[in-house]
Design a protein around this motif. Sequence first.
Motif, PDB file in Angstrom:
ATOM      1  N   ILE A  51       0.827  -1.223  -0.113  1.00 32.42           N
ATOM      2  CA  ILE A  51      -0.063   0.224  -0.026  1.00 32.42           C
ATOM      3  C   ILE A  51       0.944   1.227   0.074  1.00 32.42           C
ATOM      4  O   ILE A  51       1.924   1.452   0.870  1.00 32.42           O
ATOM      5  CB  ILE A  51      -0.739   0.123   1.384  1.00 32.42           C
ATOM      6  CG1 ILE A  51      -1.764  -0.885   1.300  1.00 32.42           C
ATOM      7  CG2 ILE A  51      -1.701   1.223   1.592  1.00 32.42           C
ATOM      8  CD1 ILE A  51      -2.656  -1.345   2.396  1.00 32.42           C
ATOM      9  N   ASN A  52       0.582   2.232  -0.949  1.00 29.17           N
ATOM     10  CA  ASN A  52       1.310   3.354  -0.795  1.00 29.17           C
ATOM     11  C   ASN A  52       0.757   4.582  -1.602  1.00 29.17           C
ATOM     12  O   ASN A  52      -0.534   4.430  -2.006  1.00 29.17           O
ATOM     13  CB  ASN A  52       3.002   2.993  -1.727  1.00 29.17           C
ATOM     14  CG  ASN A  52       3.820   3.903  -0.818  1.00 29.17           C
ATOM     15  OD1 ASN A  52       3.843   5.205  -0.869  1.00 29.17           O
ATOM     16  ND2 ASN A  52       4.720   3.083  -0.090  1.00 29.17           N
ATOM     17  N   ASN A 107     -17.984   0.936   7.666  1.00 30.97           N
ATOM     18  CA  ASN A 107     -19.047   1.554   7.080  1.00 30.97           C
ATOM     19  C   ASN A 107     -18.900   1.317   5.530  1.00 30.97           C
ATOM     20  O   ASN A 107     -19.226   2.095   4.791  1.00 30.97           O
ATOM     21  CB  ASN A 107     -19.162   3.073   7.430  1.00 30.97           C
ATOM     22  CG  ASN A 107     -19.480   3.243   8.674  1.00 30.97           C
ATOM     23  OD1 ASN A 107     -20.259   2.303   9.565  1.00 30.97           O
ATOM     24  ND2 ASN A 107     -18.946   4.463   9.360  1.00 30.97           N
ATOM     25  N   GLY A 108     -18.700   0.012   5.383  1.00 35.12           N
ATOM     26  CA  GLY A 108     -18.854  -0.452   3.915  1.00 35.12           C
ATOM     27  C   GLY A 108     -17.577  -0.062   2.770  1.00 35.12           C
ATOM     28  O   GLY A 108     -17.841  -0.230   1.870  1.00 35.12           O
ATOM     29  N   LEU A 109     -16.779   0.600   3.462  1.00 35.81           N
ATOM     30  CA  LEU A 109     -15.475   1.060   2.634  1.00 35.81           C
ATOM     31  C   LEU A 109     -14.323   0.779   3.347  1.00 35.81           C
ATOM     32  O   LEU A 109     -13.994   0.684   4.319  1.00 35.81           O
ATOM     33  CB  LEU A 109     -15.402   2.597   2.612  1.00 35.81           C
ATOM     34  CG  LEU A 109     -16.654   3.310   1.898  1.00 35.81           C
ATOM     35  CD1 LEU A 109     -16.796   4.736   2.062  1.00 35.81           C
ATOM     36  CD2 LEU A 109     -16.890   2.831   0.437  1.00 35.81           C
ATOM     37  N   LEU A 110     -13.382   0.594   2.337  1.00 31.42           N
ATOM     38  CA  LEU A 110     -11.717   0.142   2.796  1.00 31.42           C
ATOM     39  C   LEU A 110     -11.366   1.526   3.526  1.00 31.42           C
ATOM     40  O   LEU A 110     -11.487   2.571   3.222  1.00 31.42           O
ATOM     41  CB  LEU A 110     -10.878   0.135   1.801  1.00 31.42           C
ATOM     42  CG  LEU A 110     -11.158  -0.977   0.919  1.00 31.42           C
ATOM     43  CD1 LEU A 110     -10.018  -1.482  -0.070  1.00 31.42           C
ATOM     44  CD2 LEU A 110     -11.255  -2.561   1.655  1.00 31.42           C
ATOM     45  N   ASN A 111     -10.636   1.392   4.862  1.00 30.92           N
ATOM     46  CA  ASN A 111     -10.532   2.374   5.654  1.00 30.92           C
ATOM     47  C   ASN A 111      -9.003   2.667   5.504  1.00 30.92           C
ATOM     48  O   ASN A 111      -8.388   2.539   6.277  1.00 30.92           O
ATOM     49  CB  ASN A 111     -11.041   2.270   6.953  1.00 30.92           C
ATOM     50  CG  ASN A 111     -10.662   3.507   8.062  1.00 30.92           C
ATOM     51  OD1 ASN A 111     -10.308   4.299   7.641  1.00 30.92           O
ATOM     52  ND2 ASN A 111     -11.369   3.509   9.211  1.00 30.92           N
ATOM     53  N   MET A 112      -8.657   3.256   4.343  1.00 29.82           N
ATOM     54  CA  MET A 112      -7.319   3.647   4.094  1.00 29.82           C
ATOM     55  C   MET A 112      -7.245   5.269   3.927  1.00 29.82           C
ATOM     56  O   MET A 112      -8.177   5.992   3.921  1.00 29.82           O
ATOM     57  CB  MET A 112      -6.784   3.103   2.624  1.00 29.82           C
ATOM     58  CG  MET A 112      -7.183   1.586   2.648  1.00 29.82           C
ATOM     59  SD  MET A 112      -6.028   1.019   1.061  1.00 29.82           S
ATOM     60  CE  MET A 112      -6.946   1.496  -0.340  1.00 29.82           C
ATOM     61  N   GLY A 113      -5.878   5.829   4.218  1.00 29.68           N
ATOM     62  CA  GLY A 113      -5.727   7.147   4.136  1.00 29.68           C
ATOM     63  C   GLY A 113      -6.062   7.584   2.560  1.00 29.68           C
ATOM     64  O   GLY A 113      -6.050   7.031   1.744  1.00 29.68           O
TER      65      GLY A 113
END
Length: 139
Positions: A51-52, A107-113
């Motif tokens: 991840i980047n 909440n149904g989404l990938l919790n990434m920056g």
Amino acid sequence: MWIQKEIILKPKERGFHLVTSEVLSQIKGISSIKVGLMSMFLKHTSASLTINENADPTVRQDFENYFNRVVPEDESYYIHTDEGSDDMPAHLKSSILGTNLTIPITNGLLNMGMWQGIYLCEHRNQGGNRTIVVTIFGE
């Protein structure tokens, strides 16, 4: 709830490729997860996941340049050379970066920056399709 699916990524040229959208397009069910995790496992030894930066493509080129310098081809000490000069370096790069990721779901989404994306790191000149086992668990 548990969901598990094998997804296939289309062949990519050697380099670091942003694949977040390609991965998500092949997975159903994330939107129903309030709190959970998505595990990704790449079933290959000559590619990797990380991840980047998801905005500036020069970051991906810098990754490729860096890893080619740190793990060069055609070293005289390589013994595993039957599959070409890019093969052993691809195995080393894969081990350095790794073949699995765990990403929170909120909440149904990938919790990434905001500036994070999923990369497929293709270390072979002709890597072919890449298979990822995606396991999602949550409520």
